[in-house]
Design a protein around this motif. Sequence first.
Motif, PDB file in Angstrom:
ATOM      1  N   VAL A 136       2.117   4.165 -13.147  1.00 55.38           N
ATOM      2  CA  VAL A 136       1.949   3.229 -12.046  1.00 55.38           C
ATOM      3  C   VAL A 136       0.457   2.913 -11.927  1.00 55.38           C
ATOM      4  N   GLU A 137       0.142   1.644 -11.728  1.00 53.14           N
ATOM      5  CA  GLU A 137      -1.256   1.220 -11.600  1.00 53.14           C
ATOM      6  C   GLU A 137      -1.533   0.852 -10.150  1.00 53.14           C
ATOM      7  N   LEU A 138      -2.546   1.528  -9.561  1.00 54.96           N
ATOM      8  CA  LEU A 138      -2.949   1.260  -8.183  1.00 54.96           C
ATOM      9  C   LEU A 138      -4.282   0.528  -8.163  1.00 54.96           C
ATOM     10  N   GLU A 139      -4.415  -0.421  -7.257  1.00 53.47           N
ATOM     11  CA  GLU A 139      -5.711  -1.041  -7.000  1.00 53.47           C
ATOM     12  C   GLU A 139      -6.313  -0.359  -5.777  1.00 53.47           C
ATOM     13  N   VAL A 140      -7.465   0.267  -5.972  1.00 54.16           N
ATOM     14  CA  VAL A 140      -8.114   1.030  -4.908  1.00 54.16           C
ATOM     15  C   VAL A 140      -9.359   0.280  -4.456  1.00 54.16           C
ATOM     16  N   ILE A 141      -9.592   0.264  -3.152  1.00 54.09           N
ATOM     17  CA  ILE A 141     -10.746  -0.431  -2.587  1.00 54.09           C
ATOM     18  C   ILE A 141     -11.672   0.605  -1.958  1.00 54.09           C
ATOM     19  N   LYS A 142     -12.937   0.598  -2.383  1.00 50.11           N
ATOM     20  CA  LYS A 142     -13.935   1.501  -1.830  1.00 50.11           C
ATOM     21  C   LYS A 142     -14.949   0.709  -1.019  1.00 50.11           C
ATOM     22  N   ASP A 143     -15.268   1.221   0.156  1.00 51.41           N
ATOM     23  CA  ASP A 143     -16.282   0.610   1.029  1.00 51.41           C
ATOM     24  C   ASP A 143     -15.953  -0.820   1.392  1.00 51.41           C
ATOM     25  N   GLY A 144     -14.699  -1.201   1.247  1.00 55.99           N
ATOM     26  CA  GLY A 144     -14.275  -2.532   1.641  1.00 55.99           C
ATOM     27  C   GLY A 144     -14.627  -3.642   0.685  1.00 55.99           C
ATOM     28  N   VAL A 145     -15.403  -3.308  -0.392  1.00 56.87           N
ATOM     29  CA  VAL A 145     -15.843  -4.374  -1.306  1.00 56.87           C
ATOM     30  C   VAL A 145     -15.589  -4.049  -2.779  1.00 56.87           C
ATOM     31  N   ASN A 146     -15.634  -2.775  -3.155  1.00 59.55           N
ATOM     32  CA  ASN A 146     -15.497  -2.392  -4.563  1.00 59.55           C
ATOM     33  C   ASN A 146     -14.031  -2.181  -4.933  1.00 59.55           C
ATOM     34  N   HIS A 147     -13.533  -3.004  -5.844  1.00 63.26           N
ATOM     35  CA  HIS A 147     -12.151  -2.913  -6.290  1.00 63.26           C
ATOM     36  C   HIS A 147     -12.108  -2.320  -7.697  1.00 63.26           C
ATOM     37  N   PHE A 148     -11.211  -1.363  -7.919  1.00 61.68           N
ATOM     38  CA  PHE A 148     -10.989  -0.883  -9.280  1.00 61.68           C
ATOM     39  C   PHE A 148      -9.566  -0.341  -9.391  1.00 61.68           C
ATOM     40  N   SER A 149      -9.067  -0.315 -10.626  1.00 61.61           N
ATOM     41  CA  SER A 149      -7.691   0.105 -10.880  1.00 61.61           C
ATOM     42  C   SER A 149      -7.651   1.508 -11.459  1.00 61.61           C
ATOM     43  N   ILE A 150      -6.637   2.280 -11.043  1.00 55.64           N
ATOM     44  CA  ILE A 150      -6.417   3.628 -11.574  1.00 55.64           C
ATOM     45  C   ILE A 150      -4.958   3.725 -12.007  1.00 55.64           C
ATOM     46  N   GLU A 167       0.830  -1.206   0.000  1.00 60.04           N
ATOM     47  CA  GLU A 167       0.000   0.000   0.000  1.00 60.04           C
ATOM     48  C   GLU A 167       0.864   1.255   0.000  1.00 60.04           C
ATOM     49  N   VAL A 168       0.482   2.216  -0.833  1.00 61.40           N
ATOM     50  CA  VAL A 168       1.168   3.505  -0.891  1.00 61.40           C
ATOM     51  C   VAL A 168       0.111   4.604  -0.992  1.00 61.40           C
ATOM     52  N   GLN A 169       0.566   5.857  -0.822  1.00 57.96           N
ATOM     53  CA  GLN A 169      -0.289   7.016  -1.030  1.00 57.96           C
ATOM     54  C   GLN A 169       0.329   7.890  -2.118  1.00 57.96           C
ATOM     55  N   LEU A 170      -0.498   8.267  -3.104  1.00 58.96           N
ATOM     56  CA  LEU A 170      -0.045   9.158  -4.168  1.00 58.96           C
ATOM     57  C   LEU A 170      -0.717  10.510  -3.997  1.00 58.96           C
ATOM     58  N   VAL A 171       0.092  11.572  -3.987  1.00 63.10           N
ATOM     59  CA  VAL A 171      -0.425  12.927  -3.832  1.00 63.10           C
ATOM     60  C   VAL A 171      -0.413  13.603  -5.199  1.00 63.10           C
ATOM     61  N   THR A 172      -1.588  14.005  -5.668  1.00 67.37           N
ATOM     62  CA  THR A 172      -1.714  14.733  -6.933  1.00 67.37           C
ATOM     63  C   THR A 172      -2.482  16.012  -6.644  1.00 67.37           C
ATOM     64  N   GLY A 173      -1.768  17.134  -6.599  1.00 64.50           N
ATOM     65  CA  GLY A 173      -2.405  18.400  -6.237  1.00 64.50           C
ATOM     66  C   GLY A 173      -2.851  18.353  -4.796  1.00 64.50           C
ATOM     67  N   ASP A 174      -4.163  18.616  -4.552  1.00 63.89           N
ATOM     68  CA  ASP A 174      -4.699  18.574  -3.194  1.00 63.89           C
ATOM     69  C   ASP A 174      -5.438  17.270  -2.910  1.00 63.89           C
ATOM     70  N   LYS A 175      -5.178  16.256  -3.727  1.00 64.22           N
ATOM     71  CA  LYS A 175      -5.872  14.980  -3.593  1.00 64.22           C
ATOM     72  C   LYS A 175      -4.884  13.881  -3.214  1.00 64.22           C
ATOM     73  N   ILE A 176      -5.287  12.989  -2.302  1.00 60.27           N
ATOM     74  CA  ILE A 176      -4.463  11.858  -1.869  1.00 60.27           C
ATOM     75  C   ILE A 176      -5.208  10.572  -2.197  1.00 60.27           C
ATOM     76  N   THR A 177      -4.568   9.679  -2.926  1.00 58.93           N
ATOM     77  CA  THR A 177      -5.166   8.391  -3.281  1.00 58.93           C
ATOM     78  C   THR A 177      -4.364   7.270  -2.626  1.00 58.93           C
ATOM     79  N   THR A 178      -5.056   6.405  -1.884  1.00 62.43           N
ATOM     80  CA  THR A 178      -4.417   5.270  -1.218  1.00 62.43           C
ATOM     81  C   THR A 178      -4.777   3.995  -1.964  1.00 62.43           C
ATOM     82  N   GLY A 179      -3.764   3.191  -2.274  1.00 62.24           N
ATOM     83  CA  GLY A 179      -4.025   1.949  -2.978  1.00 62.24           C
ATOM     84  C   GLY A 179      -2.812   1.037  -2.969  1.00 62.24           C
TER      85      GLY A 179
END
Length: 392
Positions: A364-378, A342-354
């Motif tokens: 770089v491709e991150l797998e992000v988990i929302k609500d503990g069940v929804n998986h998607f890649s960014i 797991e890492v955190q990427l800072v883009t402007g004022d936004k932080i994405t954890t994945g």
Amino acid sequence: MGMGKKLFKLIVLLALVAIAGRWLLQWEIRNSVDASIASMRDTVSIRYDRLNVGFDGKVTVKRVQLSLPNSDMFSAHIQQIEVDMQSLPELVQRRFGGSAPEALSVKVTGINANLENFAESVESTVDCLDPLKQPSPWMLGFQEDSDLNFSYVYNTPTRDLTLDIDVIARGAYELKTQVRFGGVAPNLKAASTLDLVRINFDDIRLMQAWTSYCSARHEKSPEQLVAGYMANLEALLNKQSLGLSDASQTALSSYMQEPGRIVLRWILNIDLQELPSSEEISEMLFNRVEVEVAGTPVSPIFKEVEYKPAAPRPQIQPKAVAKAPALVEVDFEQLQDYLDKEVQLVTGDKITTGVVRKVSGAEVELEVIKDGVNHFSITFYRSRIDQILVNP
């Protein structure tokens, strides 16, 4: 024979004049469109493949691309925009005469917006039980192209202008809005009254998708979702000293479980030269609105209530928790060492954890988990990343 040749030459000459005139008109309109696009380049970037003027008075723009300058938060593609002024002579007269046509139709076909990055930033704020925080159709899985139709007709004898705006979200819903103005000037630049507003909403599969999405998101049954939504809507209306009548509550609850067509109609007759007060307009909207749900009239719609603010909830002091170790910054080249971590990427004022799934070149491709069940890649581009933070 000589008369036949002269007639043939005349027909050819007229055809050449028409073709040349159409080409010059097309060139002139294209220059105007390009100038308008250039004036907006700091706000939105617009590109198109082809602009064509037909002999039938239609101006067609094909394959339009829209995006935000210096941002990947939004982009959209439009298959075709068609502006119909009924005939080429009408188009020429109105274009160079500077007056508005008495009838106009605009069809925008195949609208498809890429909102993946935007979706990630707003999905966390969605609350299906809150009427003001509802999920958008693209969150409910409707990725089909949408269409937008805009048209108006000016009736010279009666000086009425009827405006129609249709939104078609394919596979989700159809929304048709009609507005009628009275006492409209021949140049269409002024109107005396706003007479009527009519809205038709046909649910194709929107409510069904809403129920499926919200049940999974909030882990509630359809009945619990309806009850929670109705309670919050009532609380929202109560702040305006309003409430839903019994007939409205029954109709809305029934619609949310078995959706159909909703028709709203306001007969307003508002004088636009001497606008009424906000209180009078509010009274017109509530007292002159007619509603049908699945073909059944709903009346009355609202009732007056006394607003009683809810008592403030007692503040609960959070339990003290042990501090997590501070994150440290690493370079992009070091991401290879954090595959499946797991890492955190800072883009402007936004932080994405994945979780890092792939690092290649400048991406770089991150797998992000929302609500503990929804998986998607960014996928993030190196040039967009300001900081990379990891656990030490």
